[in-house]
Write a protein that holds these residues in place. Structure first.
Motif, PDB file in Angstrom:
ATOM      1  N   ILE D  83       1.184  -1.206   0.261  1.00 46.25           N
ATOM      2  CA  ILE D  83      -0.250   0.113   0.205  1.00 46.25           C
ATOM      3  C   ILE D  83       0.882   1.211   0.130  1.00 46.25           C
ATOM      4  CG2 ILE D  83      -2.107   1.539   1.386  1.00 46.25           C
ATOM      5  CD1 ILE D  83      -1.898  -1.615   2.951  1.00 46.25           C
ATOM      6  N   ILE D  84       0.459   2.187  -1.297  1.00 48.01           N
ATOM      7  CA  ILE D  84       1.268   3.952  -0.822  1.00 48.01           C
ATOM      8  C   ILE D  84       0.537   4.360   0.108  1.00 48.01           C
ATOM      9  CG2 ILE D  84       2.025   5.411  -2.463  1.00 48.01           C
ATOM     10  CD1 ILE D  84       1.981   3.360  -4.461  1.00 48.01           C
ATOM     11  N   SER D  85       1.284   4.887   1.265  1.00 43.94           N
ATOM     12  CA  SER D  85       0.689   5.622   1.679  1.00 43.94           C
ATOM     13  C   SER D  85       0.362   7.361   0.860  1.00 43.94           C
ATOM     14  CB  SER D  85       1.220   6.145   3.246  1.00 43.94           C
ATOM     15  OG  SER D  85       0.795   7.200   3.740  1.00 43.94           O
ATOM     16  N   CYS D  86      -0.202   7.916   1.400  1.00 47.46           N
ATOM     17  CA  CYS D  86      -0.306   9.625   0.598  1.00 47.46           C
ATOM     18  C   CYS D  86       0.742  10.551   1.013  1.00 47.46           C
ATOM     19  CB  CYS D  86      -1.831   9.637   0.803  1.00 47.46           C
ATOM     20  SG  CYS D  86      -2.631  10.492   2.780  1.00 47.46           S
ATOM     21  N   ILE D  87       0.698  10.079   2.403  1.00 48.55           N
ATOM     22  CA  ILE D  87       2.018  10.465   3.278  1.00 48.55           C
ATOM     23  C   ILE D  87       2.957  10.339   3.252  1.00 48.55           C
ATOM     24  CG2 ILE D  87       2.570  11.901   6.073  1.00 48.55           C
ATOM     25  CD1 ILE D  87       0.497  13.095   4.605  1.00 48.55           C
ATOM     26  N   THR D 288      -8.043  20.847  14.188  1.00 44.81           N
ATOM     27  CA  THR D 288      -7.533  20.462  12.367  1.00 44.81           C
ATOM     28  C   THR D 288      -6.877  19.774  12.040  1.00 44.81           C
ATOM     29  OG1 THR D 288      -6.142  22.490  12.865  1.00 44.81           O
ATOM     30  CG2 THR D 288      -8.960  23.166  12.601  1.00 44.81           C
ATOM     31  N   ARG D 289      -6.742  18.582  10.988  1.00 40.69           N
ATOM     32  CA  ARG D 289      -5.367  17.841  11.375  1.00 40.69           C
ATOM     33  C   ARG D 289      -5.303  17.258   9.581  1.00 40.69           C
ATOM     34  NH1 ARG D 289      -5.090  12.231  14.373  1.00 40.69           N
ATOM     35  NH2 ARG D 289      -3.556  11.773  13.494  1.00 40.69           N
ATOM     36  N   LEU D 290      -3.631  17.498   9.359  1.00 43.09           N
ATOM     37  CA  LEU D 290      -3.993  16.962   7.453  1.00 43.09           C
ATOM     38  C   LEU D 290      -3.368  15.121   8.239  1.00 43.09           C
ATOM     39  CD1 LEU D 290      -3.145  17.588   4.722  1.00 43.09           C
ATOM     40  CD2 LEU D 290      -0.897  17.456   5.210  1.00 43.09           C
ATOM     41  N   VAL D 291      -4.557  14.778   7.701  1.00 44.61           N
ATOM     42  CA  VAL D 291      -4.086  13.056   7.798  1.00 44.61           C
ATOM     43  C   VAL D 291      -2.118  12.503   7.967  1.00 44.61           C
ATOM     44  CG1 VAL D 291      -3.918  12.095   5.592  1.00 44.61           C
ATOM     45  CG2 VAL D 291      -4.800  10.885   7.135  1.00 44.61           C
ATOM     46  N   ASP D 292      -1.831  12.249   9.262  1.00 43.56           N
ATOM     47  CA  ASP D 292      -0.580  11.153   9.327  1.00 43.56           C
ATOM     48  C   ASP D 292      -1.003   9.801   8.890  1.00 43.56           C
ATOM     49  OD1 ASP D 292       0.364  13.979  10.952  1.00 43.56           O
ATOM     50  OD2 ASP D 292      -1.065  12.833  12.217  1.00 43.56           O
ATOM     51  N   THR D 293      -1.976   9.284   8.845  1.00 45.42           N
ATOM     52  CA  THR D 293      -1.073   8.607   8.119  1.00 45.42           C
ATOM     53  C   THR D 293      -0.805   6.846   9.767  1.00 45.42           C
ATOM     54  OG1 THR D 293       0.644   8.702   7.164  1.00 45.42           O
ATOM     55  CG2 THR D 293      -1.538   8.885   5.919  1.00 45.42           C
ATOM     56  N   VAL D 294      -1.151   7.866  10.417  1.00 41.23           N
ATOM     57  CA  VAL D 294      -0.461   7.108  11.781  1.00 41.23           C
ATOM     58  C   VAL D 294      -0.673   6.107  12.440  1.00 41.23           C
ATOM     59  CG1 VAL D 294      -0.971   8.426  13.355  1.00 41.23           C
ATOM     60  CG2 VAL D 294       1.378   7.759  13.961  1.00 41.23           C
ATOM     61  N   THR D 295      -2.824   5.620  11.995  1.00 41.62           N
ATOM     62  CA  THR D 295      -3.605   4.666  11.961  1.00 41.62           C
ATOM     63  C   THR D 295      -3.831   3.508  10.651  1.00 41.62           C
ATOM     64  OG1 THR D 295      -5.600   5.594  11.429  1.00 41.62           O
ATOM     65  CG2 THR D 295      -4.603   6.144  13.519  1.00 41.62           C
ATOM     66  N   THR D 296      -2.547   3.807   9.633  1.00 45.25           N
ATOM     67  CA  THR D 296      -2.849   3.133   8.745  1.00 45.25           C
ATOM     68  C   THR D 296      -2.693   1.181   9.190  1.00 45.25           C
ATOM     69  OG1 THR D 296      -1.771   4.208   6.834  1.00 45.25           O
ATOM     70  CG2 THR D 296      -1.925   2.068   6.594  1.00 45.25           C
TER      71      THR D 296
END
Lengths: 346, 346, 346, 346
Positions: D83-87, D288-296
């Motif tokens: 999976i490629i993360s957007c971040i 507010t938040r820009l997604v961190d993808t820490v929960t992937t």
């Protein structure tokens, strides 16, 4: 180069070893400026840690100057002054991503344990970007040696896990270096009362100067009784275990109040008796932790802004080449009134 | 009125007792509609709880109709249908203000323990405003009996203290009623795997229908080994102890993964062995708790919105006057395949 | 008795009023020993709070002696010395059970607002068990007046909501009494840097003596620029708004760093512009709160253990009968260099 | 290779570009198997993001096969499905260590923005060890495309920041793909009521099938009024903003209950009006938040254990070479009833 080398139980020497060279692109070689000895090193020397084998260079604390970096190291370059963390962190495994560097699948506590350590003129640091911390110009580097292990250990395992909060009544069982580190860092959260328990009068006297509001010499085994009286029978909000033997852990069980937290720091060699027949209904929390050093940046800021004086923990100074003598002093800590000993490269 | 009365170890009777009358302005008298039996009641009947004395009316769960209220009761009036909480809360002591009602200085678990309880036609409820919860018209009152004790106990002591989170691997040791309550409420947080361990095949089969993804019959004592295999040697994220004996607690110690949480629900009569020689470095958390029933309003919303079906826990029905027979059935829970038994007033 | 009475915008008098009498069983009558004036009282006097009507006795802070208690009051008795909380809490509504006393359905901020207040010889306190706090013998009662409102307000709305932590860089916008209360209580969590911003040089000088590490006089409107420089362009970890006007709130928006917290304390009369076009991606948190006084017991412990000196906030003293003069001084706070004024009963 | 290339506002083409080659030792080259289009890509195509320049390959989502890895990449090797993360996350800067990958100093959202993206046959992924996630054999790869961006965005910015808990009343403002991702992942925490608000009847109907308990078509502008009625005037516990315009943000302000949380997901181009004159005393939290993808990794477990079906979000399929047509469909989402469109390499 010269290094302190373990040669089996009871045997060590300051002797010639090959200077380390880079193995992976993420490694760095660091020239040691200052290092120290940990209680765990004494256990190693006695042969208590069978993973540590003959020929190993001991030590997992220190500050130094970056000598060389692998091609994938971005945060550091030759000449940078750095704090060496006792915990090696790859920054990309499941555990590192959770901030649990102690369980890093390609790191954790390996320095002076599974790989050569810091009581030497040079040391190889794997995953350097995540395992070193920069020291700015003008910082007190001797104080920063305390950030390698002892301060994050007292803070993370004791204070953070114990959830110390303003107004709390806190007990710290054990006034050795690690108990003292918990004592200093607990004050970040302004507890109302800090009771330090030990059997060494000198250490209790030092604890008073470090911020303990009460000290108890438990030579008579009446600490639990005295704490019950001090707390009107309620027990303490937080009990930090900083010794690592069954008696001190059970003392924590005896003094913890309803809703309280027992935070273990001590390295235990035996099981302990957990009195669930009384504790099951007391709404308590017990935590264990191998230091993650995830708070090193936070602690660094508190040191730089003079909110804490880690130098208070340093009682003795040696040259790095006097490592054997330094062990002698630290090994007789009570008699020598030693907390942390600093060894400085010439 | 009639009530189930304890007369010393092994002796109980459904017999005439005086109907309770208001003592304080904050009391209410509640006419019981439905009540149930708790595992703790069985312990009382065996004489295991010396605080419970001859003549005590047993029971701390139930729903009913408010019959009369003291002058300072504002939240309820005659005719209101209510859930009776197993925990009495004054709402104004140090512990109640912290949400730790279990340790209320003028309450806690007193119903059917230090004062007369709910297995009766009427019961006096102290601090009624804080110890009763309103039932709106049309609600399923039988399901709401599960909110008196068993659902908040499984949820607070097991699920909340265990910090179950989405994607977790959860083990529940013990598939009795309280383990089942933890199983149902754990699903509020969407764990990926729920492993239920017991030695009763019927209960394990029921656990499957309640949402367990794996069940292990530990008659052979190999549960730890099987869980190691299931988790690739990592252990579980959360282990909930729902039995209360040393063996099940130690099983939790054996299966917990690094960074994991052991949440004790079981009522323990003996100390347990805590393997600090391995756990000290595993970054784990162990919690104990006597249910506070602080989540009753939250659980009520989940029942009303049909996110959970507490009726699944009810296996048998009796009339209130058949309380002795109900005890017989519940006392042979394994043979009778009983979880919770409901006794209904006529 | 005598009391300070509001008679419409701009009109007040120290005049005779009937001594209050118990209405409900949960009430207490308290004889005022010491009281003070809040910035909100000045707003009331200007007519800014239309809920406050002609004839109302003003004031919501103070310490006193319990004169009489209703039959359901258990925690207090005649003769007890008490802190009067600015927030009345019933202890049994949905909000009180969540620790959100500010939104109590039968309380909240009503003293000196919807019911008569504390700038009087006597005051009626509803829900006395939950709305008063005991003062032990020997405590410094003048200092404890600061626990009625100003310290919990600065602490809960500013420090706790802002999640100040060790090593943080904190900015406090506004150095009036409430900003000072945030400044004092923020130090419970050992931030590394505390930047206080105001336009009054005297207040900034006082802030320095209270623990500010940097002060900025924003008369030139360059505070954001200066803070950017101080923080290497990163912005602050926590910004506490302690004024209540659009410009100061927008300053908080301008200086907050990625991942930071803006904690509003100020009472706002107008909407503010929220720059979501830049903030949407900055991972920030903004909080608002009417003080709940849920931390009063915690703060009391910090005062008793001398971790904080609330008396620092007190600049002027008057007799209670000089209430009008006290308003005069407090109303000219900048010129009079006033923070809190104490009025003492004779 | 072929790729979708941006050529200034309104201009794009599926055209020949050089296949990427490794630049740094921490890079990987990934062959795209499946990719998708984000709402942000539409903004790019309109010219709204000036950082995106002529010649840029667009796209920040997708799954693929590792084609080649740099010498410091340890977690992946040629042939691995990922999976490629957007971040993009370096794993070693201040922000990555805090789990705030969105603000990584050598990463963040750069794919298809500052560097070439995933709507291509091949893509270069910097910091591959921290920016890719392994796909085990047998997984449904199409479903996993939803883990690149949309599910972590809805979950982290909406559900986690909103602190959704069991029994809550939750409102989601906006039923586009991101609102739907919040809707699906909110159910991990078992809210009692989920109210979805939009102006598109089709999307509201879909929301119902995805778990919304109530839907409101706000074409008449009466959503706030209707929600007040639904919640007995209390407002909602959590309001998730999933649009990004002032009107929807202000709707969240209007419906939030005391003590509630407003969690912003929307990308805003303008400031909004924050009604502090009413909100200051409501004890609310805005995030507010820009997604961190820490929960992937957490989300991956929930997908693998079938606790969520991300495929529900996929409405249309194209070949990768039909990227221009895919944009056409996604650009007319309402008319086409499109949520997410999948483009598959041949």
């Amino acid at each position: 180069m010269k290094a302190l080398v373990y040669h089996g139980p009871g045997k060590k020497a300051w002797e010639e070893k090959p200077k380390p060279t880079l193995i992976k692109a993420t490694d760095a070689i660091v020239k040691i400026l200052k290092t120290t000895i940990c209680g765990t090193d004494l256990h190693i020397m006695k042969g208590d840690l069978p993973d540590v084998t003959d020929g190993r260079i001991i030590g997992h604390e220190g500050v130094g100057i970056v000598e060389e970096t692998g091609s994938s190291v971005n945060n550091f370059k030759k000449g940078d002054h750095v704090i060496i963390s006792c915990i090696t962190s790859c920054g990309k495994c499941e555990y590192c991503k959770k901030g649990m560097y102690s369980h890093c699948v390609d790191g954790g506590w390996i320095l002076g344990n599974l790989i050569d350590g810091t009581q030497a003129e040079y040391v190889l640091i794997p995953h350097a970007d995540n395992s070193l911390y920069p020291i700015p110009d003008g910082a007190d580097e001797e104080a920063l040696v305390m950030l390698s292990d002892i301060l994050p250990t007292g803070f993370e395992c004791g204070v953070l896990n114990g959830q110390v909060k303003p107004g709390d009544t806190l007990a710290i069982v054990g006034a050795g270096p690690i108990g003292m580190a918990a004592l200093l860092t607990a004050q970040f959260y302004t507890p109302a009362e800090i009771i330090v328990i030990d059997t060494d009068e000198n250490r209790l006297a030092v604890a008073k100067t470090f911020g303990a509001t009460h000290t108890i010499n438990n030579t008579d085994g009446k600490a639990a009784e005295k704490i019950a009286k001090l707390t009107n029978g309620k027990g303490v909000d937080v009990a930090i275990e900083a010794v690592g033997v069954p008696a001190t852990f059970e003392l924590c069980e005896a003094i913890i109040g309803a809703g309280g937290h027992i935070a273990n720091i001590g390295v235990h060699g035996k099981s302990v008796v957990l009195h669930m027949e009384t504790l099951w209904s007391k709404n308590i929390t017990i935590t264990t932790r191998l230091v993650d050093t995830v708070t090193t940046p936070m602690l660094f800021k508190t040191v730089q802004s003079k909110k804490i004086e880690p130098k208070k923990l340093i009682t003795h100074h040696f040259k790095l080449s006097e490592a054997v003598e330094a062990y002698e002093t630290f090994g007789n800590a009570a008699k020598e009134k030693a907390l942390k000993v600093i060894m400085t490269a010439e």
